[in-house]
Enzyme design. Sequence first.
Site, short mmCIF file in Angstrom:
data_model
loop_
_atom_site.label_atom_id
_atom_site.label_comp_id
_atom_site.label_asym_id
_atom_site.label_seq_id
_atom_site.Cartn_x
_atom_site.Cartn_y
_atom_site.Cartn_z
CE LYS A 273 53.81 33.64 50.13
NZ LYS A 273 53.77 33.18 48.72
CD GLU B 32 45.07 42.92 39.73
OE1 GLU B 32 44.54 42.00 39.03
OE2 GLU B 32 46.27 43.21 39.68
CB CYS C 13 46.24 40.51 35.83
SG CYS C 13 46.82 42.19 36.13
CD GLU D 111 44.23 35.32 34.82
OE1 GLU D 111 44.56 36.50 34.65
OE2 GLU D 111 44.02 34.82 35.95
#
Length: 502
Positions: free
Chosen positions: A195, A271, A306, A405
């Site tokens: 996906k 993750e 990331c 973040e």
Amino acid sequence: MSDTSTPVTRQQWQQLADQLRFEGRAYINGASQWAVSGETFPCISPVDGRQLAQVASCDQADAEQAVIAARQAFEQGGWSRLAPTERKRVLIRFAELIEANGDELALLETLDMGKPIAHSRAVDVPATARAIRWTAEAIDKVYGELAATPHDQIGMISREPVGVVAAIVPWNFPMIMASWKIAPALATGNSVILKPSEKSPLTAIRLAALAEEAGIPAGVFNVLPGFGHTVGKALALHMDVDCLVFTGSTNVAKQLMIYAGQSNMKRVWLEAGGKSPNIVFADAPDLKKAAAEAASAIAFNQGEVCTAGSRLLVQESIRDEFVHMVCDALKSWHPGHPLDPATTCGAIVDQAQLDRVIGYISIGQAEGAKLVQGGKRIMEDTGGLFVEPTVFDGVLNPMRIASEEIFGPVLSVIGFNSVDEAITIANDSIYGLAAAVWTSNLNTAHKVARALRAGSVWINHYDGGDMTAPFGGFKQSGNGRDKSLHAFDKYTELKATWIALD
């Protein structure tokens, strides 16, 4: 579209882009098809705001079809029971086809999510092929075990594929992140449903066609474009999905764990986010190199990484000098048109993400941090989504720009005096994905590396490692590991078989 000669100018890349045919259908059980509902969503390029394609908006009905196909393929054994050497052969062919179609894949990646074509072609395409090839080469070299037993017994420990794997991947490195999931999942004999993010679905759809051409059987590899709250949720809650792997935000990762618990307790490997500290001591062996890598650590891929070095911890005795050096280094990361091979910093993936980045820049100013470079949207006349790499100095670790973040080119500079203070600041985060340490002192390097709560620590460089090194995080950066032989752990079940001898 197989490559002949790779374009070298923006005009040549544009000409090739004009020839592209965009596939927007899902890929289920060996065939391309529109969503059962008929619903689609527009795929908009952040490069110039134009619509590239209409893409199938899959939902629960499509997930059901894909899971049934994946389960049937798994149980029939055409792939799951195939000898590892044969799976290796097919996957190596898959990697070769990715390389042969590298220009097309690079263009799709750039047009879809905005990264510079130079990076798509030189980084993303080779890394995707390399991940699949390395994993394929490894799979027939992984052995079972024999337990230490009495003379009249045999204890065998073997690995078996877990079954149906759903892989939900992000938009920042669509192909690379997909390859880190699908390569070990397929190599170990599982059936996979990929996906991709609704923000960047095009290369995943193209990979499906290449997988079929390579010889991966129908039902073994499926691609469902669509939204997380529809098809992503359907896969996460499905009672016949055995394993769910994910790369993306920490908030979504937490929700997927809930869905797994609400359904069949499927294995969940995550993750998630990061707020990585890049720690520069006054005795760093090469401050110019450290500054250049600090700039690339926040500006590469528009900061949509990331592991971006978004917290720059600098020893106070060199702080002013080093911040100036980083700002100078960032001048080579000025945004430009993503199809220009000279461009190093491209477009932000979509309007929502651009608004998020600009919003955090405003938050940083309101919090009292000092804006020393960048901070503005630029190139609006192109129709694209571009923002200047931005540097804040005088940042305190509790500030939102240092603790949350952002996923954009926004750098927070934080000062420290001692080794222990640097460690305390670096670990004062809900995240623990990566970190870097710059020092000439071997004792300091080892002490800090051991103390940092992070899955990857780089000494005197940033973002090191290759397929041989595992990748993943501590704390709310997730669990499990991608890459290396450790990745196989996520996609296999351990079975103990005990035999009594007469």
